[in-house]
Design an enzyme around this catalytic site. Structure first.
Site, PDB file in Angstrom:
ATOM      1  N   LYS A 202       0.835  -1.204   0.000  1.00 28.81           N
ATOM      2  CA  LYS A 202       0.000   0.000   0.000  1.00 28.81           C
ATOM      3  C   LYS A 202       0.876   1.263   0.000  1.00 28.81           C
ATOM      4  CE  LYS A 202      -3.462  -2.840   0.054  1.00 28.81           C
ATOM      5  NZ  LYS A 202      -4.299  -3.400   1.089  1.00 28.81           N
TER       6      LYS A 202
HETATM    7  C1  LIG Z   1      -5.235  -4.500   1.601  1.00 25.95           C
HETATM    8  C2  LIG Z   1      -6.724  -4.471   1.624  1.00 25.95           C
HETATM    9  C3  LIG Z   1      -7.477  -4.827   2.751  1.00 25.95           C
HETATM   10  C4  LIG Z   1      -6.906  -5.475   3.974  1.00 25.95           C
HETATM   11  O1  LIG Z   1      -5.845  -4.876   4.534  1.00 25.95           O
HETATM   12  P1  LIG Z   1      -4.814  -5.711   5.429  1.00 25.95           P
HETATM   13  O2  LIG Z   1      -4.016  -4.599   6.048  1.00 25.95           O
HETATM   14  O3  LIG Z   1      -4.012  -6.564   4.508  1.00 25.95           O
HETATM   15  O4  LIG Z   1      -5.578  -6.483   6.433  1.00 25.95           O
HETATM   16  C5  LIG Z   1      -8.852  -4.652   2.713  1.00 25.95           C
HETATM   17  N1  LIG Z   1      -9.462  -4.198   1.623  1.00 25.95           N
HETATM   18  C6  LIG Z   1      -8.780  -3.884   0.501  1.00 25.95           C
HETATM   19  C7  LIG Z   1      -9.531  -3.386  -0.676  1.00 25.95           C
HETATM   20  C8  LIG Z   1      -7.394  -4.036   0.461  1.00 25.95           C
HETATM   21  O5  LIG Z   1      -6.729  -3.757  -0.656  1.00 25.95           O
END
Ligand SMILES: *Cc1c(COP(=O)(O)O)cnc(C)c1O
Length: 403
Positions: A202
Site C-alpha cells: 500500500k
Molecule cells: C489491503 C486491503 C485490505 C486489507 O488490509 P490488510 O491490512 O491486509 O488487512 C482490505 N481491503 C482492501 C480493498 C485491500 O486492498
C-alpha cells in the site's frame, strides 16, 4: 538490468529473451534509512506498544486526511472489523459492498454476524454502482461498504445521498486510496468511517497495520475500546495516573498497532506526498503508452477525482486479441514483469458460493471485468527503467496477439 532486445522480439514464453533478467514485483515497499532509524529509536525507548508513538501517528494521519479522529489497528482487516462493529452491524443486518474487492471487505460483515450483500460495479471505474446499491436496500440494511477500487474514489456523493435517505452508515474501504481526492475533498474526511491498510504494497507501510478515520467522537471512542479488548482506558494512562482499575465494557479484541509500527508509519507518512506524485507520474506514462496500443484499455479516471493509484488495472479487449487473459498474463510474467489480477470476485470464492449459494452470472459486470483485468506493477519505488520494462513487455506481448 534490462536484457538487450533479441533481434526478433520472440516472446520469453516461446523461448525468447525476457525483457528483464529478474522479476519486477507488482507492488513493494520503500524503506529508507530514516524509517529504520525511527524504528530503532523506538526499540530503545520505554514503549514498544500502547505508548506515545500511537497517538502521534494517529494525530498526524488524521491531520493528513482532514479527519477529526484516526484510530490505529493491527491491520486493515482489523480496522474493517472495528468499523463494522462501531456501525452496529449485528446478526439480522445486511451490509452492501462491491464484489470486486479483496475478501476482507465482505468478511468484516460476517465477523459481526451480518450478511454481505453485493451490488455490481460500474462498467467504467469498476466501483460499486449507486443505482444497483439503491435497489438492494431493505429494512435489514445497516451499512454500505464502497471500495475505492485501485485508488479511484467511489461515487461518494450518490452513496451518501442513499445513506442519508435510509439512515445507513458508510464504511469506505479506502485501503487503495490513501491520498486520493473526490471533488477536492480528501479521502478519509468524507465518509462516516474510512478504512486504510498499511500492508507493504500500500501507499504507506507499517509491516501490518490499518487505520479508521472518522469525524464522529462516538465512533472513535468505540473503535478505541474495540481494538483494546473493550477496555475503557489505556495502559499508559493507567500508569500515568498510578491506577490499576479498568473496566471491560464491550467485547473487543487485541487489535492494537505497536509503537514500533507507528514510528515507521510516522516516517512513511512524511513521504506520502512525494510517493503519490511518483505513482501519478508512472500512471501517466502507462496511460499514454496504453492509448497507443491496440487491444488494451487504460483505467478510466472520472473528472471529479484524483486517484491515488494503488493499482494500475489494465483491461484487455479480448475480442481483438488472439489469446486469453490467462495466456497474456503468462506471457507478460515470462518477461519477468510481475503482473497480478485484482480481483477474483468475492462471491465466486468457494466459501461464499457454499455458504450463500452465489454462482457465475450473479454479478456480470464484475465477472466480465475480472476476466479481462491485468494489474501492471505499480509502486512509488519504481524507476523510469522499471516502468519502461513494463511497457516494453506489454507492448511485445500485445503486439504478438493483436488481431
Ligand atoms: C489491503 C486491503 C485490505 C486489507 O488490509 P490488510 O491490512 O491486509 O488487512 C482490505 N481491503 C482492501 C480493498 C485491500 O486492498
Amino acid at each position: 538490468m534490462t536484457a538487450t532486445a533479441p533481434p526478433k522480439e520472440a516472446l520469453a514464453l516461446h523461448g525468447g529473451t525476457p525483457v528483464r533478467a529478474e522479476l519486477l514485483p507488482y507492488g513493494r515497499q520503500s524503506i529508507d534509512e530514516d524509517d529504520i532509524l525511527a524504528v530503532v529509536e523506538t526499540l530503545r525507548s520505554d514503549w514498544l506498544t500502547t505508548g506515545p508513538k500511537v497517538n502521534e501517528f494517529e494525530e498526524a494521519f488524521a491531520a493528513r486526511v482532514g479527519a477529526r479522529f484516526a484510530v490505529a489497528f493491527s491491520s486493515g482487516t482489523a480496522a474493517l472489523h472495528g468499523a463494522a462493529f462501531a456501525a452496529g452491524v449485528e446478526p439480522g443486518d445486511d451490509a452492501i459492498t462491491s464484489p470486486l474487492t479483496f475478501a476482507a471487505t465482505a468478511n468484516c460483515i460476517l465477523y459481526q454476524g451480518g450478511r454481505p450483500v453485493f451490488a455490481d460495479v460500474r462498467e467504467d471505474t469498476l466501483n460499486i454502482d449507486p443505482e444497483r446499491v439503491a435497489k438492494c436496500i431493505t429494512p435489514r440494511t445497516k451499512a454500505l461498504l464502497p471500495v475505492d477500487y485501485a485508488g479511484h474514489p467511489a461515487d461518494l456523493d450518490e452513496l451518501h445521498q442513499i445513506a442519508d435517505d435510509h439512515g445507513l452508515t458508510i464504511i469506505e474501504d479506502a485501503c487503495h486510496a490513501l491520498g486520493a481526492e473526490h471533488r477536492g475533498r480528501r479521502v478519509g474526511s468524507i465518509s462516516h468511517m474510512t478504512v486504510f491498510s498499511f500492508h507493504p504494497v500500500k501507499h504507506l507501510t507499517t509491516g501490518e497495520g490499518g487505520m479508521v478515520t472518522t469525524d464522529n467522537l462516538r465512533f472513535a471512542e468505540t473503535l478505541r475500546k474495540f481494538r483494546n479488548h473493550g477496555i475503557n482506558s489505556g495502559a499508559r494512562e493507567r500508569q500515568a495516573q498510578g491506577q490499576w482499575q479498568y473496566e471491560m465494557v464491550l467485547l473487543g479484541f487485541n487489535y492494537r498497532l505497536t509503537d514500533i509500527a507507528c514510528a515507521l508509519g510516522l516516517r512513511q507518512l512524511s513521504k506520502l506526498e512525494k510517493n503519490l506524485a511518483r505513482r501519478r507520474e508512472i500512471a501517466g506514462k502507462y496511460t499514454e503508452a496504453m492509448r497507443a496500443l491496440p487491444g488494451v484499455l487504460p483505467p478510466v479516471v472520472r473528472n471529479e477525482v484524483r486517484p491515488a493509484w494503488h493499482l494500475y488495472p489494465l483491461r484487455l479487449e479480448l475480442a481483438s486479441l488472439s489469446a486469453t487473459r490467462a495466456e497474456i498474463f503468462q506471457a507478460i510474467r515470462a518477461e519477468n514483469i510481475g503482473v497480478n489480477v485484482h480481483y477474483i470476485p468475492v462471491h465466486l470464492h468457494p466459501y461464499y458460493r457454499e455458504r450463500f449459494g452465489y454462482k457465475h452470472g450473479d454479478y456480470p459486470v464484475a465477472e466480465a471485468a475480472y476476466e479481462s483485468l491485468i494489474s501492471l506493477p505499480m509502486f512509488h519505488g519504481m524507476s523510469d527503467g522499471d516502468a519502461d520494462d513494463v511497457l516494453r513487455a506489454v507492448g511485445k506481448v500485445i503486439t504478438e496477439y493483436a488481431t
